[in-house]
Design an enzyme around this catalytic site. Structure first.
Site, short mmCIF file in Angstrom:
data_model
loop_
_atom_site.label_atom_id
_atom_site.label_comp_id
_atom_site.label_asym_id
_atom_site.label_seq_id
_atom_site.Cartn_x
_atom_site.Cartn_y
_atom_site.Cartn_z
CB CYS A 34 4.54 5.79 -4.14
SG CYS A 34 4.85 7.20 -3.55
N GLY A 92 0.94 -1.13 -0.03
CA GLY A 92 -0.08 0.09 -0.16
C GLY A 92 0.83 1.40 0.01
C1 UDX Z 1 7.92 3.19 -2.31
C2 UDX Z 1 9.13 3.00 -3.20
O1 UDX Z 1 9.85 2.22 -2.44
C3 UDX Z 1 9.95 4.25 -3.01
O2 UDX Z 1 11.13 4.23 -4.02
C4 UDX Z 1 9.24 5.18 -4.08
O3 UDX Z 1 9.74 6.39 -4.10
C5 UDX Z 1 8.04 5.45 -3.45
O4 UDX Z 1 7.11 4.41 -3.13
P1 UDX Z 1 7.02 3.81 -0.01
O5 UDX Z 1 5.67 3.97 -0.73
O6 UDX Z 1 7.58 4.65 1.02
O7 UDX Z 1 8.07 3.80 -0.98
O8 UDX Z 1 6.96 2.26 0.59
P2 UDX Z 1 7.88 0.90 0.50
O9 UDX Z 1 8.86 0.83 1.64
O10 UDX Z 1 8.22 0.63 -0.88
O11 UDX Z 1 6.70 -0.16 0.96
C6 UDX Z 1 5.62 -0.17 0.03
C7 UDX Z 1 4.61 -1.18 0.60
O12 UDX Z 1 5.22 -2.52 0.41
C8 UDX Z 1 4.17 -1.02 1.93
O13 UDX Z 1 2.88 -1.31 2.22
C9 UDX Z 1 5.19 -2.14 2.75
O14 UDX Z 1 4.73 -2.62 3.85
C10 UDX Z 1 5.28 -3.33 1.77
N1 UDX Z 1 6.49 -4.09 1.56
C11 UDX Z 1 7.39 -3.48 1.36
C12 UDX Z 1 6.20 -5.30 1.99
O15 UDX Z 1 5.08 -5.93 2.19
N2 UDX Z 1 7.21 -6.31 1.91
C13 UDX Z 1 8.71 -5.81 1.82
O16 UDX Z 1 9.67 -6.51 1.72
C14 UDX Z 1 8.76 -4.25 1.54
#
Ligand code: UDX
Ligand code: UDX
Length: 417
Positions: free
Chosen positions: A251, A248
Site C-alpha cells: 500500500c 514498504g
Molecule cells: C498500511 C496502513 O497501515 C493501513 O491502514 C492501510 O490500509 C494499508 O497500508 P500495511 O501495508 O499492512 O498497512 O503496513 P503498515 O503496518 O502500515 O506498515 C507499513 C510499512 O511501514 C512497513 O514496511 C512497516 O515495517 C513500516 N513501519 C510501520 C515502520 O517502519 N515503523 C513503524 O512504526 C510502523
C-alpha cells in the site's frame, strides 16, 4: 465481494461474522476451491478461524466468476487490485472490468461499494460504466494493516462512507452497525482522498522518524528516548514512530506515488510527498551503507546474513518489501546473501535460503536484521558469535539489546542508536 485477496477475504469473512450473508467472487479458480475448503492462502491472525466458522454457518461461500447469485445481492463490494501504472498512477483496469462484468446481474436499488484504493473520482468512473439511476456507487475505503487485518476490521478507528446519495451512504454505514466506531459520511471525492491522505501521512511520519534517527546518529542522541519524548505529545502520538529500513508493502509505496500523480493531474505539485518518497529510497541506501562500512568498505566476496524478507513481521507478504530492496543492492555490490524468513518458502534468485536464522548466520561477515520477527530478538549472541566469520550486527529494526551483542564481541549498529 469481488476479489478475495487480503482486503476482499478479510472483508467477506468479517461481514459474515457481523451477521450478513456473503458470496466471495474471485477470478482465480484454485483460490476459490481452496477457500471453500477453509484453506487461507495468506498469513492473517484469526482469519482462518472466522472464515471456516462462516463457511460452516453457511453465511459465506466463494465462487469463481460472475453468476445469477449476484442478482439477489443488495451490496456488491469491489476489492480488486489497483496496481501501479508505469508513471505511478493507479491502474483502474480491474475496477472497470469488474463493474462491466457486473452489469447483467445488478438488482434494482443495489449498491456497488468501492473498497479498493482508487484515485479521487473513481466513483464517477464506475457510475459512468453502470449508467443506471436505480444503482448507487459508494466509496468505503479500508484501513486494514496486514497481520492485524481482522482486528482492524472489527475495531476500526472510524468508518468512512462517501456517496452523493445520502440514503445509499446510510445503507452502507448500517452494515457496520454492530461495530462501535465513528462513521464519517461525506462526498465520494473526500472519502477517496481520506484513504490516500491517511497512508501518505503515515508514510510521512515514518520518514520523519527515520530522518530523526539519522540526525541522532550525527549528534549522538538515542532514538528510543527521542521517539518516546516526542511520542508522549498527544498531538504527535507514539504509534508509527519506530525507525527502520524504510517503509514498504502493498500500500504505502503504491498509494504515495498514486497520490503524487492524482495531485499532478489536478494541477498541484505535491512536493512534500515527493520528498517523503525520495527519502524512503535513501533510507534503503543508508542501511546498505551501514552493512558495507561494517565489513570494511566493500561487499565483494562478503557473506551477509539477512534475517527477515517480508515487508514487516506477522505477514508473508513480500510486495515492495524494504528487505528485498536492500538485498538487491547488497547483491549488486558483490555480496553473497544467506537469507532466512519464518514465512517465506520460495527461494529468491541468487540468494541462499536457510532453514533457520542460525544457519543463515553461519560464516557471515555481517548480520542484517531486516524484518522485526520476534524470534530474532531471542537469538543468543554467544551462540551466533560461534558460527559467524566476523561479528558485525546491523539491527535495522532496533529489536535487539545492543549491550548484549556488544558484550559478546559484536559491533552493533541500529537505526538512530
Ligand atoms: C498500511 C496502513 O497501515 C493501513 O491502514 C492501510 O490500509 C494499508 O497500508 P500495511 O501495508 O499492512 O498497512 O503496513 P503498515 O503496518 O502500515 O506498515 C507499513 C510499512 O511501514 C512497513 O514496511 C512497516 O515495517 C513500516 N513501519 C510501520 C515502520 O517502519 N515503523 C513503524 O512504526 C510502523
Ligand atoms: C487490493 C488492492 O491491491 C488494493 O489497492 C486495494 O486497496 C484493496 O484490494 P489486496 O486485497 O491486498 O489489495 O490485493 P490482492 O491480495 O492482490 O487481492 C486481489 C484479489 O482480486 C486476488 O485474489 C485476485 O485473484 C482477485 N481479482 C483480481 C479478481 O477477482 N478479479 C480481477 O479482475 C482481478
Amino acid at each position: 465481494m469481488v476479489g478475495a485477496g487480503y482486503v476482499g477475504l478479510t472483508t467477506a469473512s468479517c461481514l459474515a461474522q457481523l451477521g450478513h450473508t456473503v458470496v466471495g467472487i474471485d477470478v482465480d479458480p484454485i483460490k476459490v476451491h481452496r477457500l471453500n475448503n477453509g484453506e487461507i492462502p495468506i498469513v492473517e491472525e484469526g482469519l482462518e478461524a472466522i472464515t471456516q466458522q462462516m463457511l460452516e454457518a453457511k453465511r459465506l461461500v466463494f465462487q469463481h466468476g460472475y453468476s445469477d447469485s449476484i442478482k439477489v445481492a443488495e451490496f456488491i463490494f469491489l476489492c480488486v487490485p489497483t496496481p501501479q501504472d508505469e508513471d505511478g498512477s493507479a491502474d483502474l483496469t480491474y475496477i472497470r472490468e469488474a463493474a462491466t462484468s457486473l452489469l447483467p446481474y445488478l438488482a434494482s436499488e443495489s449498491i456497488i461499494v468501492n473498497k479498493s484504493t482508487v484515485p479521487v473520482g473513481s466513483t464517477l468512473v464506475v457510475e459512468e460504466i453502470v449508467r443506471r439511476d436505480d444503482i448507487f456507487v459508494v466509496s468505503n475505503p479500508e484501513f486494514l494493516r496486514e497481520g492485524s487485518a481482522v482486528h482492524d476490521f472489527l475495531n476500526p478507528d472510524r468508518i468512512v462512507v462517501g456517496s452523493s446519495n445520502k440514503r445509499a451512504a446510510q445503507r452502507v454505514a448500517d452494515l457496520y452497525q454492530s461495530i462501535n466506531a465513528q462513521v464519517i459520511i461525506c462526498d465520494p471525492a473526500s472519502a477517496e482522498t481520506i484513504k490516500y491522505a491517511a497512508n501518505a501521512f503515515l508514510a510521512t511520519k515514518l520518514s520523519f522518524a527515520n530522518a530523526i534517527a539519522a540526525l541522532c546518529e550525527h549528534v549522538g542522541a538515542n532514538i528510543d528516548d527521542v521517539m518516546d519524548g516526542i511520542g508522549q505529545d498527544k498531538r504527535i502520538g507514539n504509534q508509527f514512530l519506530k525507525p527502520g529500513p524504510g517503509w514498504g508493502g502493498s500500500c504505502f509505496p503504491k498509494d504515495t506515488r498514486a497520490l503524487v500523480k492524482i495531485a499532478e493531474s489536478a494541477g498541484y505539485d505535491f512536493e512534500l510527498l515527493r520528498g517523503v518518497i525520495d527519502f524512503n529510497e535513501i533510507q534503503f541506501d543508508r542501511i546498505v551503507d551501514k552493512v558495507r562500512k561494517a565489513v570494511g568498505g566493500t561487499l565483494t566476496g562478503k557473506n551477509i546474513a539477512v534475517l527477515g524478507l517480508t515487508f514487516k513481521a506477522h505477514t508473508n507478504d513480500l510486495r515492495d518489501s524494504p528487505a528485498l530492496r536492500i538485498v538487491e543492492q547488497l547483491k549488486l555490490q558483490g555480496a553473497t546473501i544467506n537469507a532466512y524468513d519464518p514465512t517465506v518458502a520460495n527461494p529468491l534468485p541468487q540468494t541462499n535460503f536457510c532453514e533457520t536464522a542460525k544457519d543463515a548466520c553461519a560464516s557471515a561477515d555481517a548480520i542484517l536484521i531486516a524484518t522485526e520477527w520476534p524470534e530474532f530478538a531471542l537469538l543468543n549472541p554467544k551462540e551466533i558469535g560461534n558460527v559467524v566469520r566476523s561479528k558485525h550486527m546491523i539491527d535495522a529494526r532496533n529489536i535487539l539489546e545492543a549491550d548484549l551483542w556488544r558484550a559478546a564481541g559484536f559491533t552493533y549498529q541500529g537505526v538512530g542508536r
